[in-house]
Design a protein around this motif. Structure first.
Motif, short mmCIF file in Angstrom:
data_model
loop_
_atom_site.label_atom_id
_atom_site.label_comp_id
_atom_site.label_asym_id
_atom_site.label_seq_id
_atom_site.Cartn_x
_atom_site.Cartn_y
_atom_site.Cartn_z
N SER A 34 0.86 -0.93 0.08
CA SER A 34 0.11 0.20 0.03
C SER A 34 1.02 1.24 -0.12
CB SER A 34 -0.97 0.24 1.46
OG SER A 34 -1.63 -0.95 1.73
N ASP A 35 1.10 2.25 -0.81
CA ASP A 35 1.02 3.61 -0.54
C ASP A 35 1.39 3.82 0.95
OD1 ASP A 35 1.13 3.53 -3.35
OD2 ASP A 35 -1.00 5.03 -3.63
N ALA A 37 0.82 5.21 4.55
CA ALA A 37 -0.41 5.86 5.16
C ALA A 37 0.06 6.20 6.44
CB ALA A 37 -1.42 4.64 4.93
N THR A 38 -0.72 7.02 6.92
CA THR A 38 -0.53 7.57 8.10
C THR A 38 -0.66 6.87 9.49
OG1 THR A 38 -2.82 8.62 7.74
CG2 THR A 38 -1.77 10.06 7.39
N GLN A 39 -0.93 6.69 9.96
CA GLN A 39 -1.48 6.35 11.17
C GLN A 39 -2.65 6.09 11.39
OE1 GLN A 39 1.81 4.31 13.05
NE2 GLN A 39 -0.54 3.68 14.87
N ASP A 40 -3.12 6.64 11.06
CA ASP A 40 -4.73 6.69 11.07
C ASP A 40 -5.49 5.54 10.07
OD1 ASP A 40 -5.54 8.19 13.71
OD2 ASP A 40 -5.78 9.88 12.33
N GLU A 41 -5.03 5.88 8.75
CA GLU A 41 -4.49 5.23 7.35
C GLU A 41 -5.11 3.95 8.06
OE1 GLU A 41 -4.49 8.44 3.86
OE2 GLU A 41 -3.13 7.56 4.68
N LEU A 42 -3.39 3.29 8.58
CA LEU A 42 -3.31 2.41 8.73
C LEU A 42 -4.03 1.96 9.67
CD1 LEU A 42 -0.36 0.26 7.46
CD2 LEU A 42 0.56 1.45 9.79
N THR A 43 -4.58 2.14 10.72
CA THR A 43 -5.28 1.58 11.82
C THR A 43 -6.44 1.30 10.62
OG1 THR A 43 -4.11 3.10 13.40
CG2 THR A 43 -6.24 2.04 14.06
N ALA A 44 -6.72 2.37 10.03
CA ALA A 44 -8.06 1.71 9.73
C ALA A 44 -8.08 0.54 8.41
CB ALA A 44 -8.86 2.70 8.83
N GLU A 45 -7.04 0.33 7.98
CA GLU A 45 -6.92 -0.62 7.37
C GLU A 45 -6.77 -1.69 7.98
OE1 GLU A 45 -4.13 -2.03 3.18
OE2 GLU A 45 -3.50 0.52 4.36
N THR A 48 -9.66 -4.10 9.46
CA THR A 48 -10.26 -4.63 7.98
C THR A 48 -10.19 -6.09 7.64
OG1 THR A 48 -9.22 -3.66 6.25
CG2 THR A 48 -11.06 -2.81 6.62
#
Length: 218
Positions: A34-35, A37-45, A48
């Motif tokens: 994955s490109d 990511a911010t910590q929040d984006e990594l956590t959201a991913e 899942t």
């Protein structure tokens, strides 16, 4: 309450001439991972995925590949966690090294959480080549209520260490068993901290979370 390392799980690793055969999963190019990511984006991913690494407790660098494979790197060691519940631990490969090869590493997997007669059982196992010693697994079982809003888990165990003593044997097993106090439904989750060459990875969380008719604390 008891635990035993007697049960070996099938399919943890393939051994040839005393050396593990496994593929090294490394980001080979920008399309493999994955490109950034911010910590929040990594956590959201991460949220899942069925098999996760707890980012707030994980050491080193954690990346998620496009297929859901998680790569955790600590110093010169790397754990690759697949979304079938298996993992490998190896030296960090050199750049561009993506083909399967003979390596001195480890391969492990979760077992199922299930009721056997009148007790609950959960487990994990890891098999390593001698070059990966010391190796071990720490294991923890958690539970919560069985309803759709039951998202807060409590610990059923502390961190249980696998049965391979100081870590200088090939197989590390943890099989945790405890008698059911009732047939009430509980939702269970397993966590492991696998280690190779003395470097401990994780926490790796199994989010399958089966509902089992066994309440350990009724």
């Amino acid at each position: 309450m008891q635990w035993s390392g007697a049960r070996a799980l099938v399919g943890a690793a393939s051994l040839a001439a005393g050396v593990l055969v496994m593929g090294v999963a490394v980001p080979a190019s920008a399309d493999a991972v994955s490109d950034p990511a911010t910590q929040d984006e990594l956590t959201a991913e991460m949220d899942t995925l069925r098999y996760q690494v707890k980012l707030d407790e994980a050491a080193g660098d954690v990346q998620i590949q496009n297929d859901g494979t998680i790569v955790q790197t600590i110093d010169e060691q790397q754990m690759v966690l697949e979304q079938d519940g298996s993992w490998t631990i190896n030296d960090v490969p050199t750049e561009g090294q993506i083909t399967p090869q003979f390596v001195s590493g480890c391969a492990g997997s979760f077992g199922d959480v299930l009721r056997v007669r009148n007790y609950l059982q959960g487990s994990a196992t890891q098999t390593c080549a001698e070059g990966a010693y010391p190796q071990w697994i720490h294991y923890q079982l958690r539970s919560t209520c069985a309803g759709p809003l039951c998202i807060i888990f409590s610990n059923e165990t502390g961190r249980i260490r696998s049965n391979n003593g100081l870590g200088y044997s090939r197989v590390a097993n943890v099989t945790y068993t405890e008698d059911c106090e009732s047939s009430g439904n509980r939702k269970y989750s397993q966590i492991v901290w696998p280690a190779g060459k003395g470097v401990e990875f994780g926490p790796v969380v199994d989010r399958d979370e089966p509902i089992v008719g066994c309440d350990l604390n009724a």
